[in-house]
Scaffold this motif. Structure first.
Motif, PDB file in Angstrom:
ATOM      1  N   GLU A 595       0.812  -1.213   0.000  1.00 34.16           N
ATOM      2  CA  GLU A 595       0.000   0.000   0.000  1.00 34.16           C
ATOM      3  C   GLU A 595       0.848   1.267   0.000  1.00 34.16           C
ATOM      4  OE1 GLU A 595      -4.128  -1.393   2.219  1.00 34.16           O
ATOM      5  OE2 GLU A 595      -2.802   0.069   3.174  1.00 34.16           O
ATOM      6  N   ARG A 596       0.362   2.227  -0.771  1.00 30.43           N
ATOM      7  CA  ARG A 596       0.995   3.553  -0.807  1.00 30.43           C
ATOM      8  C   ARG A 596      -0.106   4.605  -0.730  1.00 30.43           C
ATOM      9  NH1 ARG A 596       2.491   6.293  -5.780  1.00 30.43           N
ATOM     10  NH2 ARG A 596       3.572   8.215  -5.222  1.00 30.43           N
ATOM     11  N   LEU A 597      -0.089   5.407   0.335  1.00 31.44           N
ATOM     12  CA  LEU A 597      -1.104   6.445   0.513  1.00 31.44           C
ATOM     13  C   LEU A 597      -0.751   7.639  -0.359  1.00 31.44           C
ATOM     14  CD1 LEU A 597      -1.551   6.335   4.412  1.00 31.44           C
ATOM     15  CD2 LEU A 597      -2.954   5.244   2.659  1.00 31.44           C
ATOM     16  N   LEU A 598      -1.712   8.020  -1.213  1.00 34.80           N
ATOM     17  CA  LEU A 598      -1.461   9.117  -2.152  1.00 34.80           C
ATOM     18  C   LEU A 598      -1.994  10.452  -1.644  1.00 34.80           C
ATOM     19  CD1 LEU A 598      -2.430   7.309  -5.494  1.00 34.80           C
ATOM     20  CD2 LEU A 598      -0.215   7.410  -4.373  1.00 34.80           C
ATOM     21  N   GLY A 599      -2.936  10.417  -0.715  1.00 35.73           N
ATOM     22  CA  GLY A 599      -3.558  11.645  -0.234  1.00 35.73           C
ATOM     23  C   GLY A 599      -5.053  11.424  -0.061  1.00 35.73           C
ATOM     24  N   LYS A 600      -5.805  12.540   0.046  1.00 38.54           N
ATOM     25  CA  LYS A 600      -7.246  12.434   0.261  1.00 38.54           C
ATOM     26  C   LYS A 600      -8.018  12.934  -0.951  1.00 38.54           C
ATOM     27  CE  LYS A 600      -7.330  12.562   5.299  1.00 38.54           C
ATOM     28  NZ  LYS A 600      -7.954  13.154   6.491  1.00 38.54           N
ATOM     29  N   ASP A 601      -9.164  12.294  -1.174  1.00 42.13           N
ATOM     30  CA  ASP A 601     -10.079  12.728  -2.230  1.00 42.13           C
ATOM     31  C   ASP A 601     -10.701  14.062  -1.785  1.00 42.13           C
ATOM     32  OD1 ASP A 601     -11.916  13.027  -4.229  1.00 42.13           O
ATOM     33  OD2 ASP A 601     -13.262  11.448  -3.522  1.00 42.13           O
TER      34      ASP A 601
END
Length: 837
Positions: A595-601
């Motif tokens: 998993e890689r967190l890209l940010g928030k929608d």
């Protein structure tokens, strides 16, 4: 005189050797290994000192039976497998299955398949070298234990049907680390200044002299300042230095260097190189192709020397005796070389001829004289910049030496690649030069190059990972479709703008030009799965993934082969801590998704995550389960070709959720644009219409979707009928075609597809139908079922079964027309009625 049975590994080798032995010898092939470790996790009895359990391979039972039968007709057996650990092991296994005593059975070895080498080997037999067998056995057992246990963990923690291995996983890690190095590389720009001077030569003709400023300038302003200072400057030759240079030839080929050079010069993949070299060896044309030695025998040196003196003269001959730096070349007595230097062209096909020529030239060149050059360096003062000088360089070839025959290639992006330097015009110290033009060109730093197959082999060799026999299978394994850890691809680059300053006639002009950057050809890229598996193994099996540890294991195999280390001791030392690590990981490690967190929608506030699905597919997920609740299902989006969970941005990920896109119905059928397994498409009702190549599904408007549907409708409209069947016309990846009853009829180039006459269409269709009938094959689903014509008449081929057709009611034979009329349902009815075996 007693009759002897000689056993080798391959039929081609048997055929060549048989020519050199008399009527008292029978030569047969074992077709490689006759037995291997049993399948499953019980093949190695760890509790009883790593006792292996071997079984004859099912496909080799017939071979073993034939060899046993042949033994009854002879008085003695001679084992003549290859002279390396693998070949030694094959001989030992043959002893085991044929009931031969390895301590007394004659074993002969040779580095080349020539009459003299075979006769010498026959006259100097030895027995099976059990130390070499132990080394091979240790490698095989260790790799089975590591591969089996690591693969089981990957199945449970990442995805089923994955595999890992002691060498292959480290090879994948090299590719992954190189990709990350490239992705993290910060490109900086700089400016290089070059000048073009005009002067007259001795004959009074105008000639040009090119010089460069040796340092880089950091900014556009610095480059402008440099050129501004040079407007009023006088340019004077401050110094001329002439130095003699020598260039030495490269040593003869090892397995690794042959793979690298064949890749650069012949564009051969590593596997292709080794298969071709194997055929050349078995035909008796070259010495053994798995070696890490650069040495040549005295006989070879003498033969090469005579060849050079006959073809080029004695001044081109220079004896060189090469030795490996390490002095521990594994069972390698000699480099790869031709067996007969009088033969410049050998081989039965283009690949063999080209590779043989490469080996011949490299080997002969290694014994040729140095190339002698004269390098001239000219320093040019700039009157307005006291601390700076321009530099011009030129080379003159005084004596070509080995360059007359062979020039070693380098990778296209090798930093050491030198530009060819031409000859400089006559110059004098203190001479003033007239500036014709000066250029300041913006350039950019380059990240490391991605690996080719050959440069990966070079890296593995430098790290001490693997041995000559393992390079090709390792690279093939990591690129296998089922694993999907590494892919070999050519990718288009991106356009990039760069600035160019030009000083000419006292004026400075500035303009921007464009270039393509990042384009690659046949380079190795890690897949998302390759990166995720590498990260998981790195986290939990740091020791296994350590390059030095893997190299030290290879050294221990060498020690076993030399008899200084017992193989069971080596395995016990390795396996205990490793197995404990495996059990701990099985108990404690969570499922690994990379998993890689890209940010928030920005719309929902939910996390956007890039990860691998449980089926191994890279995807984008909107929202963690702890954000949306266990009962809710997150939104998912598939990545587009060329995208990676490693590098995708939040903006790029959010755009993926724009698909599928729904439009207003067209002719009362729903219209949607989406991306599927085979690429982007427009869905109209139940019909899927592929987008034209290169068209972005995110840019498709409703009007464009309607246009694509209309084009498809028009393409599907019959342009004529043939025997009551509609005929349509279209254009596919292989060009224009006609289509009748699911059969595609290619339109040759000699026809105008836009102006075909009805007679031309009928002619093309009838030719195609006749060809189809002659093949006796219906194209329903040829992977599973086919209708064919065999020696005894037509039959159905289904899942490796051959099922005869029932006799016709009238007792007549089936005609071509009969077979073409059959449907899939007709065929499957017979298949289902056939008795089960």
């Amino acid at each position: 005189m007693s009759k002897k049975l000689v056993i080798v590994e391959s039929p081609a080798k048997a055929k060549t050797i048989e020519k050199f032995l008399g009527k008292n010898y029978i030569v047969k092939s074992s077709y490689g290994h006759v037995r291997d470790l049993e399948k499953g996790n019980n093949a190695v009895d760890v509790e009883h000192n790593f006792k292996p359990k071997y079984a004859v391979s099912p496909e080799k039972k017939k071979v073993v039976k034939e060899l046993k039968s042949m033994m009854k007709k002879v008085d003695e057996v001679v084992l003549a497998t290859d002279e390396d650990r693998e070949g030694e092991a094959i001989s030992w296994h043959l002893c085991e299955v044929l009931g031969l005593d390895p301590k007394t059975t004659e074993r002969i070895v040779f580095r080349e398949i020539t009459k003299s080498a075979i006769q010498k080997a026959i006259n100097n037999p030895r027995t099976v070298d059990e130390k070499l067998v132990d080394a091979q056995q240790a490698r095989r057992i260790l790799d089975r234990l590591v591969g089996f246990e690591l693969s089981e963990i990957l199945w449970k923690k990442i995805k089923g049907k994955l595999s890992a291995g002691r060498v292959q996983s480290v090879a994948v890690k090299l590719v992954v680390e190189r990709e990350r190095e490239i992705n993290n590389f910060e490109i900086t720009n700089f400016f290089k200044v070059s000048a073009l001077f005009k002067l007259r030569n001795e004959e009074g003709k105008w000639v040009e002299l090119k010089a460069e400023y040796p340092q880089r300038l950091s900014t556009l302003d610095e480059a402008k300042k440099f050129l501004e200072d040079c407007k009023p400057a006088e340019f004077t030759i401050a110094n001329i230095e002439v130095k003699p240079l020598k260039r030495k030839p490269a040593p003869p080929f090892t397995t690794s260097t042959l793979q690298q050079e064949a890749s650069r010069k012949l564009n051969f993949a590593v596997k292709r190189t080794m298969m071709t070299a194997q055929r050349l060896y078995e035909a008796g044309h070259i010495s053994y192709m798995r070696t890490d030695s650069i040495a040549l025998s005295n006989d070879a040196l003498g033969s090469i020397g005579r060849t050079i003196e006959q073809e080029y003269g004695s001044k081109y001959h220079q004896v060189r005796k090469y030795k490996n730096k390490s002095g521990s070349s594994q069972e390698a007595h000699e480099a790869i070389r031709p067996t007969n230097f009088n033969q410049r062209n050998l081989g039965t096909d283009s690949d063999q001829k080209r590779l043989y020529e490469l080996i011949w030239k490299r080997t002969v060149a290694s014994q040729m004289a140095d190339a002698k050059l004269e390098k001239t360096t000219v320093d040019i003062d700039i009157s307005t910049r006291q601390d700076d000088q321009l530099r011009a360089e030129g080379e003159v070839l005084i004596f070509d030496g080995f360059l007359k025959l062979y020039i070693q290639a380098k990778d296209d992006d090798d930093d050491e690649q030198e530009e060819a330097k031409g000859m400089l015009p006559p110059l004098q110290k203190g001479q003033q030069l007239d500036l014709k033009s000066m250029t300041g060109k913006e350039s950019f730093t380059r990240p490391p190059a991605r690996f080719t197959e050959a440069s990966l082999v070079k890296k593995l060799e430098e790290q001490g990972i693997g041995r000559p026999s393992t390079y090709a299978p390792t690279i093939s394994k990591i690129m296998e479709e089922g694993r999907g850890y590494v892919v070999k691809e050519s990718r288009e680059g991106e356009k990039r703008s760069y600035a160019v300053l030009t000083l000419s006639d006292g004026k400075i002009n500035e303009k921007n030009e464009t270039e393509t950057t990042g384009a690659t050809k046949n380079r190795l890229y890690p897949t998302d799965m390759g990166m995720v598996v590498t990260d998981f193994l790195d986290e939990h099996f740091e020791k296994i993934m350590n390059y030095n540890f893997t190299a030290n294991i290879e050294k221990e195999f060498d020690e076993i082969a030399e008899g200084t280390l017992e193989w069971q001791t080596m395995l016990a030392k390795f396996y205990g801590p490793f197995h404990e690590n495996v059990n701990q990981t099985l108990e404690e490690a969570d499922r690994f998704k990379g998993e890689r967190l890209l940010g928030k929608d920005p719309e929902t506030g939910l996390q956007i995550i890039a990860r691998i699905s449980r089926f191994g597919k890279p995807l984008i997920q909107k929202g963690h389960f702890d954000e949306i609740g266990e009962e809710e299902k997150p939104d998912y989006a598939n990545l587009r070709p060329g995208q990676s969970i490693e590098t995708i941005t939040l903006e790029e990920a959010l755009k993926l959720f724009d698909l599928p896109r729904d439009f207003e119905p067209f002719e009362d059928k729903a219209v949607m644009v989406n991306v599927g397994r085979y690429g982007p498409y427009v869905k109209w009702g139940d019909q899927f219409i592929s987008l034209p190549r290169g068209e972005d599904p995110f840019e498709v408007t409703q009007d464009r979707a309607y246009e694509i549907i209309r084009e498809k409708k028009k393409a599907d409209e019959p342009i004529m009928t043939y025997k009551g069947e509609p005929v349509t016309q279209g254009k596919g990846r292989f060009g224009p075609f006609l289509k009748i009853n699911k059969i595609y009829v290619n339109i040759p180039k000699k026809y105008d597809p836009d102006n075909l006459t009805q007679d031309e269409m009928i002619e093309l269709i009838e030719k195609k139908l006749e060809k189809e009938a002659n093949r006796y094959i219906q194209k329903w689903d040829k992977e599973k079922v086919a209708l064919e014509n065999g020696r005894w008449g037509p039959f159905i081929r289904y899942k490796r079964k051959s099922i005869s057709l029932p006799k016709k009611a009238d007792g007549e034979k089936y005609t071509k027309e009969d077979l073409m009329d059959w449907t899939l349902e007709d065929v499957m009815e017979i298949v289902n009625k056939s008795p089960k075996k």
